[in-house]
Motif scaffolding. Structure first.
Motif, PDB file in Angstrom:
ATOM      1  N   SER A 236       0.601  -1.358   0.035  1.00  0.00           N
ATOM      2  CA  SER A 236       0.318  -0.087  -0.166  1.00  0.00           C
ATOM      3  C   SER A 236       0.733   1.390  -0.028  1.00  0.00           C
ATOM      4  CB  SER A 236      -1.138  -0.003   1.244  1.00  0.00           C
ATOM      5  OG  SER A 236      -0.191   0.184   2.283  1.00  0.00           O
ATOM      6  N   LEU A 237       0.117   2.367  -0.334  1.00  0.00           N
ATOM      7  CA  LEU A 237       1.162   3.511  -0.232  1.00  0.00           C
ATOM      8  C   LEU A 237       1.423   3.858   1.159  1.00  0.00           C
ATOM      9  CD1 LEU A 237       1.622   6.294  -2.152  1.00  0.00           C
ATOM     10  CD2 LEU A 237      -0.333   7.373  -1.106  1.00  0.00           C
ATOM     11  N   GLU A 238       0.776   3.846   2.210  1.00  0.00           N
ATOM     12  CA  GLU A 238       1.214   3.889   3.560  1.00  0.00           C
ATOM     13  C   GLU A 238       2.715   3.127   3.840  1.00  0.00           C
ATOM     14  OE1 GLU A 238      -1.924   3.515   2.997  1.00  0.00           O
ATOM     15  OE2 GLU A 238      -2.853   5.431   3.147  1.00  0.00           O
ATOM     16  N   GLU A 239       2.482   1.797   3.222  1.00  0.00           N
ATOM     17  CA  GLU A 239       3.763   1.035   3.476  1.00  0.00           C
ATOM     18  C   GLU A 239       4.746   1.471   2.716  1.00  0.00           C
ATOM     19  OE1 GLU A 239       1.930  -3.234   4.281  1.00  0.00           O
ATOM     20  OE2 GLU A 239       1.665  -2.634   2.364  1.00  0.00           O
ATOM     21  N   ALA A 240       4.718   1.765   1.442  1.00  0.00           N
ATOM     22  CA  ALA A 240       5.634   2.448   0.486  1.00  0.00           C
ATOM     23  C   ALA A 240       6.181   3.535   1.197  1.00  0.00           C
ATOM     24  CB  ALA A 240       5.220   2.522  -0.846  1.00  0.00           C
ATOM     25  N   ILE A 241       5.428   4.343   1.655  1.00  0.00           N
ATOM     26  CA  ILE A 241       5.951   5.668   2.375  1.00  0.00           C
ATOM     27  C   ILE A 241       6.980   5.017   3.644  1.00  0.00           C
ATOM     28  CG2 ILE A 241       5.466   7.821   3.723  1.00  0.00           C
ATOM     29  CD1 ILE A 241       2.877   8.030   1.690  1.00  0.00           C
ATOM     30  N   SER A 242       6.251   4.431   4.439  1.00  0.00           N
ATOM     31  CA  SER A 242       7.044   4.040   5.614  1.00  0.00           C
ATOM     32  C   SER A 242       8.479   3.353   5.436  1.00  0.00           C
ATOM     33  CB  SER A 242       6.075   3.208   6.601  1.00  0.00           C
ATOM     34  OG  SER A 242       5.809   2.083   5.967  1.00  0.00           O
ATOM     35  N   ASN A 243       8.516   2.801   4.273  1.00  0.00           N
ATOM     36  CA  ASN A 243       9.747   2.034   3.823  1.00  0.00           C
ATOM     37  C   ASN A 243      10.938   3.214   3.276  1.00  0.00           C
ATOM     38  OD1 ASN A 243       8.700  -0.321   4.623  1.00  0.00           O
ATOM     39  ND2 ASN A 243       8.114  -0.878   2.338  1.00  0.00           N
ATOM     40  N   ILE A 244      10.482   4.287   2.991  1.00  0.00           N
ATOM     41  CA  ILE A 244      11.537   5.243   2.430  1.00  0.00           C
ATOM     42  C   ILE A 244      12.411   5.654   3.566  1.00  0.00           C
ATOM     43  CG2 ILE A 244      11.743   7.344   1.160  1.00  0.00           C
ATOM     44  CD1 ILE A 244       9.108   6.952   0.044  1.00  0.00           C
TER      45      ILE A 244
ATOM     46  N   GLU B  50      17.594  14.305   1.500  1.00  0.00           N
ATOM     47  CA  GLU B  50      18.307  14.033   0.358  1.00  0.00           C
ATOM     48  C   GLU B  50      17.427  13.544  -0.589  1.00  0.00           C
ATOM     49  OE1 GLU B  50      21.610  15.243   0.191  1.00  0.00           O
ATOM     50  OE2 GLU B  50      21.310  16.134   1.912  1.00  0.00           O
ATOM     51  N   LYS B  51      17.990  13.519  -1.987  1.00  0.00           N
ATOM     52  CA  LYS B  51      17.211  12.872  -2.881  1.00  0.00           C
ATOM     53  C   LYS B  51      17.057  11.452  -2.542  1.00  0.00           C
ATOM     54  CE  LYS B  51      17.867  12.110  -7.858  1.00  0.00           C
ATOM     55  NZ  LYS B  51      18.461  12.240  -9.074  1.00  0.00           N
ATOM     56  N   GLY B  52      15.991  10.798  -2.811  1.00  0.00           N
ATOM     57  CA  GLY B  52      15.605   9.710  -2.650  1.00  0.00           C
ATOM     58  C   GLY B  52      15.330   9.282  -1.114  1.00  0.00           C
ATOM     59  N   GLU B  53      15.321  10.250  -0.386  1.00  0.00           N
ATOM     60  CA  GLU B  53      14.783  10.270   0.981  1.00  0.00           C
ATOM     61  C   GLU B  53      13.271  10.993   1.227  1.00  0.00           C
ATOM     62  OE1 GLU B  53      19.009   9.702   3.087  1.00  0.00           O
ATOM     63  OE2 GLU B  53      18.221  11.649   3.042  1.00  0.00           O
ATOM     64  N   MET B  54      12.776  10.879   2.356  1.00  0.00           N
ATOM     65  CA  MET B  54      11.591  11.626   2.776  1.00  0.00           C
ATOM     66  C   MET B  54      11.524  12.121   4.076  1.00  0.00           C
ATOM     67  SD  MET B  54       7.738  10.269   2.385  1.00  0.00           S
ATOM     68  CE  MET B  54       7.824   9.925   0.479  1.00  0.00           C
ATOM     69  N   ASP B  55      11.033  13.471   4.199  1.00  0.00           N
ATOM     70  CA  ASP B  55      10.992  14.077   5.186  1.00  0.00           C
ATOM     71  C   ASP B  55       9.422  13.943   5.714  1.00  0.00           C
ATOM     72  OD1 ASP B  55      10.699  15.645   7.526  1.00  0.00           O
ATOM     73  OD2 ASP B  55      11.199  17.713   6.638  1.00  0.00           O
ATOM     74  N   GLN B  56       8.956  13.050   6.554  1.00  0.00           N
ATOM     75  CA  GLN B  56       7.787  12.550   7.003  1.00  0.00           C
ATOM     76  C   GLN B  56       6.992  13.821   7.307  1.00  0.00           C
ATOM     77  OE1 GLN B  56       6.153   9.943   6.290  1.00  0.00           O
ATOM     78  NE2 GLN B  56       8.156   8.536   5.811  1.00  0.00           N
ATOM     79  N   SER B  57       7.383  14.919   8.142  1.00  0.00           N
ATOM     80  CA  SER B  57       6.864  15.997   8.455  1.00  0.00           C
ATOM     81  C   SER B  57       6.357  17.058   7.475  1.00  0.00           C
ATOM     82  CB  SER B  57       7.590  16.640   9.392  1.00  0.00           C
ATOM     83  OG  SER B  57       8.865  17.106   8.963  1.00  0.00           O
ATOM     84  N   ALA B  58       7.411  16.866   6.212  1.00  0.00           N
ATOM     85  CA  ALA B  58       6.962  17.805   5.011  1.00  0.00           C
ATOM     86  C   ALA B  58       5.468  17.972   4.527  1.00  0.00           C
ATOM     87  CB  ALA B  58       7.935  17.171   3.833  1.00  0.00           C
ATOM     88  N   LYS B  59       5.109  19.074   4.128  1.00  0.00           N
ATOM     89  CA  LYS B  59       3.638  18.966   3.740  1.00  0.00           C
ATOM     90  C   LYS B  59       3.164  18.139   2.733  1.00  0.00           C
ATOM     91  CE  LYS B  59       0.760  22.742   1.868  1.00  0.00           C
ATOM     92  NZ  LYS B  59       0.801  23.602   0.652  1.00  0.00           N
ATOM     93  N   LYS B  60       2.067  17.516   2.690  1.00  0.00           N
ATOM     94  CA  LYS B  60       1.630  16.368   1.899  1.00  0.00           C
ATOM     95  C   LYS B  60       1.261  16.930   0.534  1.00  0.00           C
ATOM     96  CE  LYS B  60       0.162  13.215   5.403  1.00  0.00           C
ATOM     97  NZ  LYS B  60      -0.833  12.762   6.071  1.00  0.00           N
ATOM     98  N   GLY B  61       1.589  16.329  -0.632  1.00  0.00           N
ATOM     99  CA  GLY B  61       1.456  16.692  -1.960  1.00  0.00           C
ATOM    100  C   GLY B  61       0.539  15.554  -2.477  1.00  0.00           C
ATOM    101  N   PHE B  62       1.040  15.262  -3.770  1.00  0.00           N
ATOM    102  CA  PHE B  62       0.360  14.294  -4.648  1.00  0.00           C
ATOM    103  C   PHE B  62      -0.092  12.990  -3.989  1.00  0.00           C
ATOM    104  CE2 PHE B  62       0.759  11.011  -8.040  1.00  0.00           C
ATOM    105  CZ  PHE B  62      -0.447  11.150  -8.722  1.00  0.00           C
ATOM    106  N   LEU B  63      -1.198  12.541  -3.973  1.00  0.00           N
ATOM    107  CA  LEU B  63      -1.652  11.449  -3.181  1.00  0.00           C
ATOM    108  C   LEU B  63      -1.431  11.556  -1.792  1.00  0.00           C
ATOM    109  CD1 LEU B  63      -0.312   8.653  -5.651  1.00  0.00           C
ATOM    110  CD2 LEU B  63      -2.617   9.753  -5.708  1.00  0.00           C
ATOM    111  N   GLY B  64      -1.305  12.702  -1.357  1.00  0.00           N
ATOM    112  CA  GLY B  64      -1.028  12.523   0.315  1.00  0.00           C
ATOM    113  C   GLY B  64       0.202  12.349   0.435  1.00  0.00           C
ATOM    114  N   ILE B  65       1.281  12.186  -0.190  1.00  0.00           N
ATOM    115  CA  ILE B  65       2.768  11.675   0.001  1.00  0.00           C
ATOM    116  C   ILE B  65       3.527  13.152   0.487  1.00  0.00           C
ATOM    117  CG2 ILE B  65       4.944  10.834  -0.843  1.00  0.00           C
ATOM    118  CD1 ILE B  65       3.029   9.698  -3.327  1.00  0.00           C
ATOM    119  N   PRO B  66       4.179  12.691   1.662  1.00  0.00           N
ATOM    120  CA  PRO B  66       4.662  14.068   2.257  1.00  0.00           C
ATOM    121  C   PRO B  66       5.704  14.452   1.393  1.00  0.00           C
ATOM    122  CG  PRO B  66       4.580  12.253   4.079  1.00  0.00           C
ATOM    123  CD  PRO B  66       4.043  11.566   2.742  1.00  0.00           C
ATOM    124  N   GLY B  67       5.964  15.762   1.309  1.00  0.00           N
ATOM    125  CA  GLY B  67       6.941  16.515   0.349  1.00  0.00           C
ATOM    126  C   GLY B  67       7.064  16.097  -1.288  1.00  0.00           C
TER     127      GLY B  67
END
Lengths: 381, 164
Positions: A32-40, A45-62
Motif C-alpha cells: 500500500s501507499l502507506e507501507e511504501a511511504i514508511s519504507n522510505i 536528500e534525494k531519494g529520502e523523505m521528510d515525513q513532516s513535510a507538507k503532503k502533496g500528490f496522493l497525500g505523500i509528504p514532500g
C-alpha cells in the motif's frame, strides 16, 4: 439497451471472478501507499523523505502538489487537439501526467531508494490516463447504442480479447513497472501514432483520399434517393467461432471472430499498459484488416475501448489498490471540454496540412525524447 | 463552505448507513445536473459545428454503403477510409464534450475521499468473490450516479419544458 450490454456484463463478471480465484489476496496484494511511504529512508536528500513535510500528490509528504490551474490549462490544450487533430490528444494528456505536472521526475527520485513508491506513482499516472479515456468512451458508447450502431457479436469477441489482455497486463505489470520503463514504452507508442500521421500525409495516403473524393462525387446523387441508414440498424444474421455474418441496409458483411478476438487482445494490451484508449488502432484494424464499414466500426470500437478501460481501472483500483488524485482528473475533464469549445473556432485559421505537420514534428520529438530518456537515460532538449 | 453544504445531506435521518446512501445519492444527482448544464452550454456554443461534423460523417458512411451495394469494392474501400477520418474527428470531439458532462464526478469522488476514505463496506458472497472482501466509497457512488442519470433522463424533459 440492457440486452445489448448483457453479454459484456456477464463476461466481465466471469473474468473478474476468475481473476480473484486465480490470484488469491495474499498473492496479488500490492504494497500500500502507506507501507511504501514508511519504507522510505528518512531525510531530506534525494531519494529520502521528510515525513513532516507538507503532503502533496496522493497525500505523500514532500511530493509535488500538481497545480490545478496548470492542469486545467494543459487540458485546454488537450481538448483543443481532440477537436482539431483527434487521437493525439490522448497522448498529450499522458505527456501532462508524465512531464508537465512534475510527477515523473518525482517518481524517478525514488528509483533506487524506494522502488515501490516509484512504481505506485507510475501506476497512478497510468490509471489517471485511463480515467480520462474511459469516461469519454462511456458517453460515446451509450450514444452509439442509441443510434443502433452496436454489433453485439463483434463487440463480444473484441471485448473478450480486450478483457483477457487487460487482465494479463494488470496482473503482470501492476506494481512492477518502473517509471523509466513506462516512459520508454510511452515514447514508442507516440512513434506509432506519428507513423500513422506521416502515412496519411504521404503521397500514398493522399492518393486514397483523392480516390475517396472521386467516389463521393459519383455516389452523391444516389444518396438522395435512399432512406436513412440509421433507421435500419445493424443485425447479426448468424454467428459462430469461424465466421459471423451481419447485415444492415440490406447488405451482408462477414468477419472472423478469431481475428476480432486477436485484434481486441493486442490493441487492448497496448492501451491498458500505456493508459490510452486504443481507438486509434481499433478503427484502422476493423476497417482495413477486418473490412467492416465505418457505420459498424464506430460504435463497436468505442465500446471495446470502454470495456478495456473499465476492466483495467477496476483491476488497478479495486484489486491492486492504486489511487488517483481526483481533483486533477476533475480539472482535466473541464479543461478538455473548454479546449474542445475553442478548437472549431480556431481551426479555420490553421490549414489542416499545417496542423498535421506540427503534430508529426511533435510526435517524432516526443517519441525520441521519451524512448531515449526511458530506456537509455539520455535527455534531449 | 462546499464541505459544509455537502455534509449537510449526510445528516438527514440520523441513521448512519441510511444517511450515507441518501447523502451520496444527492451528491450523485447534483453531479448529473451540473454535468448536464455544462454539456448544454457546450452544445449551445458549438451546436452548429457539431451538427456539421455529424452530417459529414453520416454522409460519408452512407456513401460507402452505397458503393458496397453496387459492388464497387475500390469505391467502398476509399469511402470507408474517408469515413474513418470524419469519424475520428467526431469521436474525439464528442469525447471532449463527454468530459465536460462527467467532469463533476472526480470532484465529488475527491470530496468523498476526504470524508469517507476509511469507510469500508463488507461484501457478502458471491459479490465478495468478484469485488473482494471490502469495497470503498467509489463502489457505492458509481451505481448511485448511474441510478441518478436514469432518473434524470425521465425528469429532464419536464424541467426543460418548464424552463421554456
Amino acid at each position: 439497451m440492457i440486452k445489448k450490454f448483457l453479454p459484456f456484463i456477464v463476461v466481465f463478471l466471469l473474468i473478474s471472478s476468475f481473476s480473484i480465484i486465480l490470484f488469491d489476496n495474499a498473492a496479488y496484494a500490492q504494497i500500500s501507499l502507506e507501507e511504501a511511504i514508511s519504507n522510505i529512508p528518512a531525510g531530506s536528500e534525494k531519494g529520502e523523505m521528510d515525513q513532516s513535510a507538507k503532503k502533496g500528490f496522493l497525500g505523500i509528504p514532500g511530493a509535488p502538489s500538481p497545480n490545478l490551474m496548470i492542469g486545467f490549462l494543459w487540458a485546454i490544450w488537450v481538448g483543443w487537439i481532440f477537436s482539431t487533430v483527434g487521437a493525439f490528444g490522448g497522448i498529450m494528456a499522458g505527456v501532462g501526467h508524465i512531464s508537465i505536472f512534475g510527477l515523473g521526475d518525482y517518481a524517478k527520485t525514488f528509483k533506487t531508494s524506494a522502488p515501490e513508491l516509484n512504481k505506485l506513482v507510475t501506476d497512478s499516472i497510468r490509471v489517471s490516463n485511463q480515467w480520462l479515456v474511459g469516461l469519454s468512451a462511456l458517453v460515446s458508447s451509450i450514444s452509439y447504442t442509441k443510434q443502433k450502431r452496436l454489433v453485439s457479436s463483434l463487440g463480444l469477441f473484441l471485448g473478450l480479447g480486450a478483457l483477457f489482455a487487460t487482465f494479463l497486463v494488470v496482473f503482470t505489470t501492476a506494481g512492477k513497472v518502473k517509471f523509466s520503463q513506462y516512459q520508454g514504452f510511452f515514447g514508442l507508442i507516440v512513434f506509432i501514432i506519428g507513423g500513422f500521421m506521416i502515412y496519411e500525409q504521404s503521397p500514398r495516403g493522399q492518393r486514397s483520399k483523392k480516390e475517396a473524393q472521386a467516389a463521393v462525387k459519383s455516389f452523391e446523387k444516389t444518396i438522395k434517393d435512399k432512406k436513412n441508414i440509421e433507421d435500419q440498424g445493424v443485425k447479426t444474421l448468424k454467428w459462430n467461432i469461424i465466421k459471423t455474418e451481419i447485415s444492415f441496409f440490406g447488405q451482408k458483411f462477414t468477419f472472423s471472430p478469431v481475428w476480432a478476438f486477436v485484434g481486441g487482445f493486442f490493441i487492448s494490451a497496448i492501451a491498458s499498459f500505456i493508459g490510452v484508449g486504443g481507438g486509434f488502432l481499433y478503427v484502422p484494424f476493423l476497417t482495413s484488416i477486418v473490412g467492416l464499414p465505418m457505420f459498424v466500426v464506430a460504435g463497436t470500437s468505442a465500446l471495446s475501448v470502454l470495456i478495456g478501460m473499465t476492466f483495467s481501472i477496476f483491476n488497478f483500483m479495486a484489486l491492486k489498490g492504486v489511487i488517483v488524485y481526483w481533483p486533477l482528473i476533475g480539472v482535466e475533464l473541464l479543461g478538455v471540454f473548454a479546449g474542445s469549445l475553442i478548437g472549431p473556432r480556431t481551426a479555420k485559421y490553421i490549414p489542416n496540412r499545417v496542423l498535421k505537420g506540427i503534430f508529426i514534428v511533435l510526435a517524432v520529438y516526443l517519441g525520441f525524447r521519451y524512448t531515449l530518456k526511458g530506456f537509455f537515460g539520455i535527455t534531449l532538449l | 463552505m462546499i464541505d459544509r453544504i455537502l455534509i449537510f445531506f449526510y445528516k438527514t435521518t440520523g441513521f448512519p448507513l441510511l444517511d450515507y446512501f441518501v447523502g451520496t445519492f444527492i451528491l450523485a444527482f447534483l453531479c448529473v445536473i451540473v454535468g448536464d448544464v455544462i454539456f448544454l452550454i457546450g452544445k449551445k456554443i458549438n451546436g452548429k459545428y457539431i451538427k456539421k461534423m455529424t452530417t459529414e460523417m453520416k454522409k460519408k458512411e452512407e456513401l460507402s454503403i452505397i458503393a458496397y451495394q453496387r459492388g464497387d469494392k475500390a469505391g467502398y474501400k476509399a469511402l470507408n477510409k474517408d469515413a474513418t477520418n470524419a469519424w475520428g474527428k467526431n469521436f474525439f470531439t464528442m469525447a471532449a464534450y463527454s468530459a465536460g458532462m462527467l467532469s463533476p464526478l472526480p470532484f465529488a469522488l475527491g470530496w468523498m475521499h476526504t470524508r469517507f476514505s476509511d469507510v469500508e463496506f463488507l461484501l457478502a458472497y458471491p459479490l465478495s468473490l468478484i469485488f473482494g472482501e471490502t469495497v470503498g466509497y467509489t463502489f457505492t457512488f458509481i451505481p448511485l450516479y448511474i441510478l441518478s442519470r436514469i432518473i434524470f433522463k425521465y425528469i429532464r424533459p419536464y424541467i426543460l419544458k418548464n424552463l421554456k
